[in-house]
Design a protein around this motif. Sequence first.
Motif, PDB file in Angstrom:
ATOM      1  N   ALA A  11       0.831  -1.215   0.000  1.00 14.33           N
ATOM      2  CA  ALA A  11       0.000   0.000   0.000  1.00 14.33           C
ATOM      3  C   ALA A  11       0.861   1.260   0.000  1.00 14.33           C
ATOM      4  N   SER A  12       2.166   1.105  -0.197  1.00 12.34           N
ATOM      5  CA  SER A  12       3.088   2.240  -0.015  1.00 12.34           C
ATOM      6  C   SER A  12       2.836   3.383  -0.990  1.00 12.34           C
ATOM      7  N   LEU A  13       3.190   4.585  -0.531  1.00 10.41           N
ATOM      8  CA  LEU A  13       3.140   5.796  -1.353  1.00 10.41           C
ATOM      9  C   LEU A  13       4.584   6.231  -1.613  1.00 10.41           C
ATOM     10  N   THR A  14       4.753   7.366  -2.303  1.00 17.11           N
ATOM     11  CA  THR A  14       6.104   7.825  -2.643  1.00 17.11           C
ATOM     12  C   THR A  14       6.912   8.070  -1.365  1.00 17.11           C
ATOM     13  N   ARG A  15       8.119   7.534  -1.344  1.00 10.33           N
ATOM     14  CA  ARG A  15       8.948   7.623  -0.133  1.00 10.33           C
ATOM     15  C   ARG A  15      10.384   7.268  -0.480  1.00 10.33           C
ATOM     16  N   ILE A  16      11.229   7.286   0.550  1.00  8.50           N
ATOM     17  CA  ILE A  16      12.635   6.912   0.347  1.00  8.50           C
ATOM     18  C   ILE A  16      12.773   5.413   0.594  1.00  8.50           C
ATOM     19  N   LYS A  17      13.487   4.737  -0.291  1.00  7.45           N
ATOM     20  CA  LYS A  17      13.768   3.319  -0.079  1.00  7.45           C
ATOM     21  C   LYS A  17      15.276   3.099  -0.100  1.00  7.45           C
ATOM     22  N   THR A  18      15.728   2.153   0.719  1.00 12.11           N
ATOM     23  CA  THR A  18      17.115   1.711   0.672  1.00 12.11           C
ATOM     24  C   THR A  18      17.216   0.631  -0.396  1.00 12.11           C
ATOM     25  N   LEU A  19      18.160   0.784  -1.311  1.00 11.01           N
ATOM     26  CA  LEU A  19      18.294  -0.190  -2.401  1.00 11.01           C
ATOM     27  C   LEU A  19      18.953  -1.469  -1.891  1.00 11.01           C
ATOM     28  N   THR A  20      18.510  -2.604  -2.429  1.00  8.24           N
ATOM     29  CA  THR A  20      19.144  -3.879  -2.067  1.00  8.24           C
ATOM     30  C   THR A  20      20.488  -3.986  -2.792  1.00  8.24           C
ATOM     31  N   GLN A  21      21.325  -4.872  -2.283  1.00  5.82           N
ATOM     32  CA  GLN A  21      22.620  -5.073  -2.946  1.00  5.82           C
ATOM     33  C   GLN A  21      22.406  -5.576  -4.376  1.00  5.82           C
ATOM     34  N   SER A  22      21.387  -6.432  -4.589  1.00  6.72           N
ATOM     35  CA  SER A  22      21.194  -6.977  -5.944  1.00  6.72           C
ATOM     36  C   SER A  22      20.808  -5.862  -6.915  1.00  6.72           C
ATOM     37  N   THR A  23      20.032  -4.880  -6.466  1.00  6.06           N
ATOM     38  CA  THR A  23      19.679  -3.752  -7.338  1.00  6.06           C
ATOM     39  C   THR A  23      20.910  -2.895  -7.595  1.00  6.06           C
ATOM     40  N   ARG A  24      21.704  -2.654  -6.552  1.00  6.12           N
ATOM     41  CA  ARG A  24      22.894  -1.827  -6.744  1.00  6.12           C
ATOM     42  C   ARG A  24      23.874  -2.530  -7.696  1.00  6.12           C
ATOM     43  N   ASP A  25      23.967  -3.874  -7.574  1.00  3.92           N
ATOM     44  CA  ASP A  25      24.851  -4.630  -8.479  1.00  3.92           C
ATOM     45  C   ASP A  25      24.324  -4.539  -9.916  1.00  3.92           C
ATOM     46  N   ALA A  26      22.986  -4.680 -10.068  1.00  3.74           N
ATOM     47  CA  ALA A  26      22.402  -4.656 -11.423  1.00  3.74           C
ATOM     48  C   ALA A  26      22.614  -3.291 -12.080  1.00  3.74           C
ATOM     49  N   ASN A  27      22.600  -2.218 -11.273  1.00  2.82           N
ATOM     50  CA  ASN A  27      22.719  -0.868 -11.834  1.00  2.82           C
ATOM     51  C   ASN A  27      24.151  -0.358 -11.857  1.00  2.82           C
ATOM     52  N   ALA A  28      25.082  -1.165 -11.354  1.00  3.38           N
ATOM     53  CA  ALA A  28      26.487  -0.735 -11.293  1.00  3.38           C
ATOM     54  C   ALA A  28      27.051  -0.480 -12.684  1.00  3.38           C
ATOM     55  N   ARG A  29      26.428  -1.106 -13.709  1.00  6.95           N
ATOM     56  CA  ARG A  29      26.951  -0.936 -15.074  1.00  6.95           C
ATOM     57  C   ARG A  29      26.885   0.510 -15.544  1.00  6.95           C
ATOM     58  N   TYR A  30      26.026   1.303 -14.922  1.00  3.14           N
ATOM     59  CA  TYR A  30      25.917   2.708 -15.328  1.00  3.14           C
ATOM     60  C   TYR A  30      26.928   3.609 -14.616  1.00  3.14           C
ATOM     61  N   PHE A  31      27.537   3.096 -13.558  1.00  2.26           N
ATOM     62  CA  PHE A  31      28.448   3.908 -12.745  1.00  2.26           C
ATOM     63  C   PHE A  31      29.878   3.409 -12.945  1.00  2.26           C
ATOM     64  N   GLU A  32      30.850   4.235 -12.527  1.00  2.00           N
ATOM     65  CA  GLU A  32      32.241   3.803 -12.657  1.00  2.00           C
ATOM     66  C   GLU A  32      32.534   2.626 -11.747  1.00  2.00           C
ATOM     67  N   ARG A  33      32.046   2.709 -10.500  1.00  2.00           N
ATOM     68  CA  ARG A  33      32.286   1.633  -9.526  1.00  2.00           C
ATOM     69  C   ARG A  33      30.970   1.306  -8.816  1.00  2.00           C
ATOM     70  N   THR A  34      30.812   0.037  -8.392  1.00  2.00           N
ATOM     71  CA  THR A  34      29.582  -0.356  -7.673  1.00  2.00           C
ATOM     72  C   THR A  34      29.362   0.533  -6.460  1.00  2.00           C
ATOM     73  N   ASP A  35      30.456   0.912  -5.799  1.00  2.00           N
ATOM     74  CA  ASP A  35      30.333   1.750  -4.603  1.00  2.00           C
ATOM     75  C   ASP A  35      29.739   3.115  -4.905  1.00  2.00           C
TER      76      ASP A  35
END
Length: 259
Positions: free
Chosen positions: A149-173
């Motif tokens: 039922a959530s509305l717009t808010r801040i979420k902490t990304l999971t490691q798997s999402t950060r790993d999947a999106n790391a390709r857009y950044f220089e480093r995963t960190d």
Amino acid sequence: MKILIHQTRATATDCAAALIADRLTRQPDTVLGLATGGTMESVYANLIARHQVGGVSFARATSFNLDEYVGLQADHPCSYWHYMREKLFDHVDMDPHRAFLPKGDAADAEAEAARYEAAILAAGDIGLQLLGLGLNGHIGFNEPTSSLASLTRIKTLTQSTRDANARYFERTDDVPRLAITIGIGTILRAQEVVLLAYGAEKAGVVAQMIEGAVSAACPATALQMHRKVTVVLDEDAASDLALRNYYEQVHPRVSDPSI
Ligand code: PGA
């Protein structure tokens, strides 16, 4: 759910783009809910090609993107504002004053999330919501165990999402740890939803979304509660569906989005 299984990614992409173009033709002032990610790139390229031959206009549309990383300014090359300009907005007749994303660099991210939700409500809610599907079942950045039922808010990304999106950044960190995302409740208020998924790596989560039990452990299962969802798949993404033959019987001519 309407499940459309295409032989190729190209026809699946064309189908999703046609659904958006048809909606804009029927209702030029549609409020679009837009998504980012690899899957959407070809959809936006297809819409640009349609626009160039007069097949679709965004001139009277309003758009709200699903999410933005907390901490990134709009002009950061990895921001979703940058992605949207590069992949769509700079190439079509969208009014930049009616194309909205959460402000990732807002001084108070929580207040920004509340403001964004209020802006969606004030626009009359989303007419057509475009979605990709995360490998972990997320829609937007509504990670597993998000309230359905959530509305717009801040979420902490999971490691798997950060790993999947790391390709857009220089480093995963460098991938931000937090994002502002519209909620599952916000998505469920949309008049219609079009979700697109490609590839064998998504087959398991696609089957869970369509045929699994509704659970916050796989946020996309919440779409089973929505009145009008079209899921557009290629054959690889459809390969784990138990009732695949049934979906293909119901929609045998999937290249025609009007059926
Ligand atoms: P993708 O991302 O299109 O890059 O696979 C989808 C998502 O995470 O929502």
